[in-house]
Design a protein around this motif. Structure first.
Motif, mmCIF file in Angstrom:
data_model
loop_
_atom_site.group_PDB
_atom_site.id
_atom_site.type_symbol
_atom_site.label_atom_id
_atom_site.label_comp_id
_atom_site.label_asym_id
_atom_site.label_seq_id
_atom_site.Cartn_x
_atom_site.Cartn_y
_atom_site.Cartn_z
ATOM 1 N N LEU A 69 0.760 -1.175 -0.155
ATOM 2 C CA LEU A 69 0.149 0.116 0.110
ATOM 3 C C LEU A 69 0.757 1.311 0.022
ATOM 4 O O LEU A 69 1.571 1.371 0.959
ATOM 5 C CB LEU A 69 -0.852 0.043 1.303
ATOM 6 C CG LEU A 69 -1.786 1.435 1.218
ATOM 7 C CD1 LEU A 69 -2.884 1.046 0.100
ATOM 8 C CD2 LEU A 69 -2.288 1.342 2.555
ATOM 9 N N TYR A 71 1.615 4.821 0.826
ATOM 10 C CA TYR A 71 0.902 5.682 1.830
ATOM 11 C C TYR A 71 1.269 6.762 1.351
ATOM 12 O O TYR A 71 1.975 7.594 1.802
ATOM 13 C CB TYR A 71 1.675 5.351 3.213
ATOM 14 C CG TYR A 71 0.802 6.092 4.197
ATOM 15 C CD1 TYR A 71 -0.788 5.855 4.396
ATOM 16 C CD2 TYR A 71 1.457 6.908 5.355
ATOM 17 C CE1 TYR A 71 -1.563 6.623 5.375
ATOM 18 C CE2 TYR A 71 0.712 7.480 6.289
ATOM 19 C CZ TYR A 71 -0.543 7.187 6.335
ATOM 20 O OH TYR A 71 -1.277 8.111 7.410
ATOM 21 N N LEU A 73 -0.446 10.639 -1.034
ATOM 22 C CA LEU A 73 -1.764 11.296 -1.269
ATOM 23 C C LEU A 73 -1.970 11.539 -3.015
ATOM 24 O O LEU A 73 -3.090 11.496 -3.109
ATOM 25 C CB LEU A 73 -1.818 12.454 -0.550
ATOM 26 C CG LEU A 73 -2.248 12.265 0.923
ATOM 27 C CD1 LEU A 73 -2.051 13.648 1.657
ATOM 28 C CD2 LEU A 73 -3.594 11.683 0.980
ATOM 29 N N TYR A 104 -2.569 4.019 -4.167
ATOM 30 C CA TYR A 104 -2.272 4.848 -3.212
ATOM 31 C C TYR A 104 -3.100 5.334 -2.460
ATOM 32 O O TYR A 104 -4.521 5.741 -2.874
ATOM 33 C CB TYR A 104 -1.252 6.093 -4.022
ATOM 34 C CG TYR A 104 -2.053 6.768 -4.703
ATOM 35 C CD1 TYR A 104 -2.222 6.409 -6.202
ATOM 36 C CD2 TYR A 104 -2.467 8.076 -4.530
ATOM 37 C CE1 TYR A 104 -2.809 7.052 -7.050
ATOM 38 C CE2 TYR A 104 -3.169 8.829 -5.476
ATOM 39 C CZ TYR A 104 -3.287 8.368 -6.740
ATOM 40 O OH TYR A 104 -3.925 9.162 -7.544
ATOM 41 N N VAL A 105 -3.015 5.766 -1.188
ATOM 42 C CA VAL A 105 -4.211 6.111 -0.285
ATOM 43 C C VAL A 105 -4.949 7.309 -0.718
ATOM 44 O O VAL A 105 -6.262 7.103 -0.813
ATOM 45 C CB VAL A 105 -3.267 6.444 1.319
ATOM 46 C CG1 VAL A 105 -4.496 6.945 2.115
ATOM 47 C CG2 VAL A 105 -2.988 5.344 1.840
ATOM 48 N N GLY A 106 -4.364 8.275 -1.281
ATOM 49 C CA GLY A 106 -5.134 9.308 -1.780
ATOM 50 C C GLY A 106 -6.194 9.206 -3.081
ATOM 51 O O GLY A 106 -7.017 9.889 -3.270
ATOM 52 N N GLU B 19 -4.805 16.278 -9.872
ATOM 53 C CA GLU B 19 -5.652 15.566 -8.839
ATOM 54 C C GLU B 19 -6.010 16.519 -7.337
ATOM 55 O O GLU B 19 -7.097 16.346 -7.004
ATOM 56 C CB GLU B 19 -4.861 14.427 -8.277
ATOM 57 C CG GLU B 19 -4.644 13.096 -8.990
ATOM 58 C CD GLU B 19 -3.951 12.120 -7.909
ATOM 59 O OE1 GLU B 19 -4.493 11.643 -7.183
ATOM 60 O OE2 GLU B 19 -2.785 12.039 -8.128
ATOM 61 N N TYR B 71 -2.707 19.089 3.356
ATOM 62 C CA TYR B 71 -3.051 17.661 2.747
ATOM 63 C C TYR B 71 -1.951 16.764 2.539
ATOM 64 O O TYR B 71 -1.149 16.726 1.857
ATOM 65 C CB TYR B 71 -3.572 17.901 1.548
ATOM 66 C CG TYR B 71 -4.170 16.730 0.546
ATOM 67 C CD1 TYR B 71 -5.328 16.036 1.376
ATOM 68 C CD2 TYR B 71 -3.895 16.512 -0.621
ATOM 69 C CE1 TYR B 71 -5.913 14.857 0.712
ATOM 70 C CE2 TYR B 71 -4.470 15.285 -1.457
ATOM 71 C CZ TYR B 71 -5.348 14.561 -0.507
ATOM 72 O OH TYR B 71 -5.909 13.426 -1.116
ATOM 73 N N LEU B 73 0.311 13.617 5.022
ATOM 74 C CA LEU B 73 -0.031 12.331 5.714
ATOM 75 C C LEU B 73 1.067 12.179 6.919
ATOM 76 O O LEU B 73 0.386 11.370 7.861
ATOM 77 C CB LEU B 73 0.462 11.086 4.789
ATOM 78 C CG LEU B 73 -0.636 10.800 3.782
ATOM 79 C CD1 LEU B 73 -0.100 9.626 2.986
ATOM 80 C CD2 LEU B 73 -1.842 10.288 4.593
ATOM 81 N N LEU B 114 -9.705 3.979 6.753
ATOM 82 C CA LEU B 114 -9.747 4.001 5.224
ATOM 83 C C LEU B 114 -8.741 3.201 4.555
ATOM 84 O O LEU B 114 -8.907 2.419 3.719
ATOM 85 C CB LEU B 114 -9.313 5.679 4.980
ATOM 86 C CG LEU B 114 -9.374 6.025 3.551
ATOM 87 C CD1 LEU B 114 -10.662 6.688 3.115
ATOM 88 C CD2 LEU B 114 -8.210 6.988 3.016
ATOM 89 N N MET B 118 -9.206 -0.148 2.275
ATOM 90 C CA MET B 118 -8.504 -0.414 0.826
ATOM 91 C C MET B 118 -8.045 -1.586 0.838
ATOM 92 O O MET B 118 -7.828 -2.458 -0.203
ATOM 93 C CB MET B 118 -7.260 0.559 0.689
ATOM 94 C CG MET B 118 -7.912 2.057 0.471
ATOM 95 S SD MET B 118 -6.358 3.199 0.168
ATOM 96 C CE MET B 118 -6.231 2.845 -1.484
#
Lengths: 124, 124
Positions: A69, A71, A73, A104-106, B19, B71, B73, B114, B118
């Protein structure tokens, strides 16, 4: 054995890297429900372990399938180029191990709800 | 007038910056419920507008209170040092405007859920 590997950017600020390590500890307690026997993290730069070293460690621990995964955005160069290149090193070292990469998480649609929740809480 | 300002890192890859701009469009459609008349974004580096320029634009549009959401992480140097320094430029330019900074996105407790969502979806 299935392993979950969280890949973060890495920071010169060690407290930031420790946040990712704490996230891994929290996920360990819950990812078993999804069949993961191990959860670990790797850093693209500025912190250890590197992505290939983390893949090595998963395989040493008995992983036959590693779910990755990112991590991150947004899909900047790190997500689009750098992480795939690092994972390819792991694939070449362990051709018998399945390496699956999640979005990706975003990219998760729930991110909008998460942001609106934060904004609403901060409304005061 | 209340404005919401999303601050992202910025990327050399323009699709990544787009994005963030799409995220702003999505949030615009929903942040009105929280009393925000405008939603916009700024980039710490590598993309436009800069944080001080985005604060200027909010004020030009009539904002008297700007809620800032980093924004990001984790609390690396960007969150802990760079963003506050850029926001201070905006504060000095507009001393009568209230600038409130929310926690960065990765600090939100819902982030764990979240991720698990996923991972569960990717279980296959």
């Amino acid at each position: 054995m299935k392993a979950l590997l969280i890949i973060a950017h890495g920071s010169r600020r060690e407290a930031s890297n420790d946040e990712v390590r704490r996230l891994v500890i929290d996920l360990k307690a819950r990812a078993g429900d999804d069949g993961f026997e191990s959860v670990s993290c790797a850093f693209l730069e500025l912190a250890e372990p590197s992505i290939p070293d983390a893949v090595d460690a998963c395989v040493s621990d008995g992983a036959t399938e590693i779910t990755v995964l990112p991590y991150f955005l947004s899909a900047g160069r790190h997500v689009v180029e750098d992480i795939p290149a690092e994972l390819d090193i792991g694939r070449r070292r362990h051709p018998d191990v399945t390496l699956r990469v999640l979005p990706y998480v975003g990219a998760e649609s729930g991110m909008r709800d998460l942001i609106l929740e934060m904004v609403g809480q901060g409304r005061a």
